[in-house]
Design a protein around this motif. Structure first.
Motif, PDB file in Angstrom:
ATOM      1  N   GLY A 108       0.930   4.193  -2.727  1.00  0.00           N
ATOM      2  CA  GLY A 108       0.294   6.101  -2.396  1.00  0.00           C
ATOM      3  C   GLY A 108       1.179   5.509  -2.756  1.00  0.00           C
TER       4      GLY A 108
ATOM      5  N   HIS B  97       0.131   9.429  -3.052  1.00  0.00           N
ATOM      6  CA  HIS B  97      -0.840  10.101  -2.042  1.00  0.00           C
ATOM      7  C   HIS B  97      -1.076   8.437  -1.225  1.00  0.00           C
ATOM      8  CE1 HIS B  97      -3.592  12.621  -3.977  1.00  0.00           C
ATOM      9  NE2 HIS B  97      -3.603  11.842  -4.899  1.00  0.00           N
TER      10      HIS B  97
ATOM     11  N   LEU C  28      -4.524   3.141   3.534  1.00  0.00           N
ATOM     12  CA  LEU C  28      -5.767   3.841   4.662  1.00  0.00           C
ATOM     13  C   LEU C  28      -6.557   2.984   3.854  1.00  0.00           C
ATOM     14  CD1 LEU C  28      -7.335   4.340   6.897  1.00  0.00           C
ATOM     15  CD2 LEU C  28      -8.252   6.687   5.119  1.00  0.00           C
ATOM     16  N   ALA C  29      -6.523   2.556   2.366  1.00  0.00           N
ATOM     17  CA  ALA C  29      -7.213   1.952   1.307  1.00  0.00           C
ATOM     18  C   ALA C  29      -7.221  -0.069   1.438  1.00  0.00           C
ATOM     19  CB  ALA C  29      -7.228   2.361   0.013  1.00  0.00           C
TER      20      ALA C  29
ATOM     21  N   ALA D 279      -0.606   8.148   2.476  1.00  0.00           N
ATOM     22  CA  ALA D 279      -1.840   7.802   3.430  1.00  0.00           C
ATOM     23  C   ALA D 279      -2.951   7.579   3.235  1.00  0.00           C
ATOM     24  CB  ALA D 279      -2.671   8.895   4.255  1.00  0.00           C
ATOM     25  N   LEU D 280      -3.610   8.209   1.982  1.00  0.00           N
ATOM     26  CA  LEU D 280      -4.829   6.757   0.908  1.00  0.00           C
ATOM     27  C   LEU D 280      -4.401   5.786   1.388  1.00  0.00           C
ATOM     28  CD1 LEU D 280      -7.691   7.788   0.907  1.00  0.00           C
ATOM     29  CD2 LEU D 280      -7.261   8.697  -1.675  1.00  0.00           C
ATOM     30  N   ALA D 281      -3.760   5.406  -0.002  1.00  0.00           N
ATOM     31  CA  ALA D 281      -3.633   4.266   0.051  1.00  0.00           C
ATOM     32  C   ALA D 281      -3.143   3.539   1.138  1.00  0.00           C
ATOM     33  CB  ALA D 281      -2.034   4.498  -0.862  1.00  0.00           C
TER      34      ALA D 281
ATOM     35  N   SER E  21       1.010  -1.229   0.534  1.00  0.00           N
ATOM     36  CA  SER E  21      -0.094   0.180   0.230  1.00  0.00           C
ATOM     37  C   SER E  21       0.628   0.710  -0.330  1.00  0.00           C
ATOM     38  CB  SER E  21      -1.139   0.417   0.597  1.00  0.00           C
ATOM     39  OG  SER E  21      -2.245  -0.660   0.701  1.00  0.00           O
TER      40      SER E  21
END
Length: 221
Positions: A23, A28, A34-35, A30-32, A19
């Protein structure tokens, strides 16, 4: 043999690293991350749901297929269920043998859960007047209301038996004893001693008659 928890830790770390890499490439991080971890958490929640459904509604003999740590969890629960089934079958067979043995006894036998009637044999119906299913679960003092029995039950000292008339037939005298076993388990055993009492009276009458017959000529002498 590999440790499933170590494998799960490595799997979680791998998902986090992948991740982070995705990201970083996409800009991204943090977004990756989190996903990726969110998707992994959702997969775990799905396994929890499958476990709950299997335990609640699952009448299937085998557990559902799973992977990773959940395969170990399902298999562990499955093995526990197998052992419990074997234990229940063994206990059921022991209970069946106990009921068959006590059913053949001439003495009335009543199994009590505390002071409530749980089970009885055929002799208990004949001597104590119990009837299924009317008396199942009833308080034993509600059916055997003789004051001596109520005092015996409330006293809690069951070293010696007591004698009382049968509630089915007052001409029948019962010798009744309570045996304590297990946790809050009691066994009430009642024996018809009317014949023994009759023989004892005959013995006393015979001794009294013989004594009288011997005393008369001795008095004359």
């Amino acid at each position: 043999m590999s440790n499933p928890w170590i494998e799960e830790a490595w799997r979680t770390l791998a998902i986090a690293l992948v991740s982070l890499l995705v990201g970083w490439l996409a800009g991204h991080v943090a977004l990756a991350l989190l996903a990726g971890l969110g998707a992994y958490a959702a997969w775990h929640m799905r396994q929890v749901y499958r476990l709950e459904q299997w335990l609640r509604h699952g009448k299937r003999f085998h557990p559902p297929e799973a992977h990773g740590i959940w395969e170990e969890i399902f298999q562990h629960i499955y093995r526990l269920q197998q052992r419990n089934r074997k234990r229940k079958r063994k206990l059921g067979a022991m209970l069946s043998r106990f009921q068959q043995a006590t059913a053949a006894l001439p003495d009335a036998t009543v199994a009590l859960e505390g002071e409530r009637i749980d089970w009885w044999n055929d002799a208990a119906e004949a001597l104590l007047g119990l009837s299924y299913p009317r008396d199942a679960g009833q308080h034993v003092a509600n059916l055997l209301r003789h004051p001596d029995f109520v005092a015996y039950l409330r006293g809690g000292r069951f070293d010696n038996p007591i004698q009382l008339p049968s509630p089915r037939d007052p001409h029948i005298t019962l010798s009744l004893k309570i045996i304590v076993y297990g946790k809050n388990q009691r066994l009430l055993v009642a024996r018809d001693i009317s014949r023994l009492q009759q023989l004892e009276r005959m013995r006393r009458d015979f001794v009294a008659n013989v004594s009288h017959e011997l005393r008369t000529p001795l008095t004359v002498v």
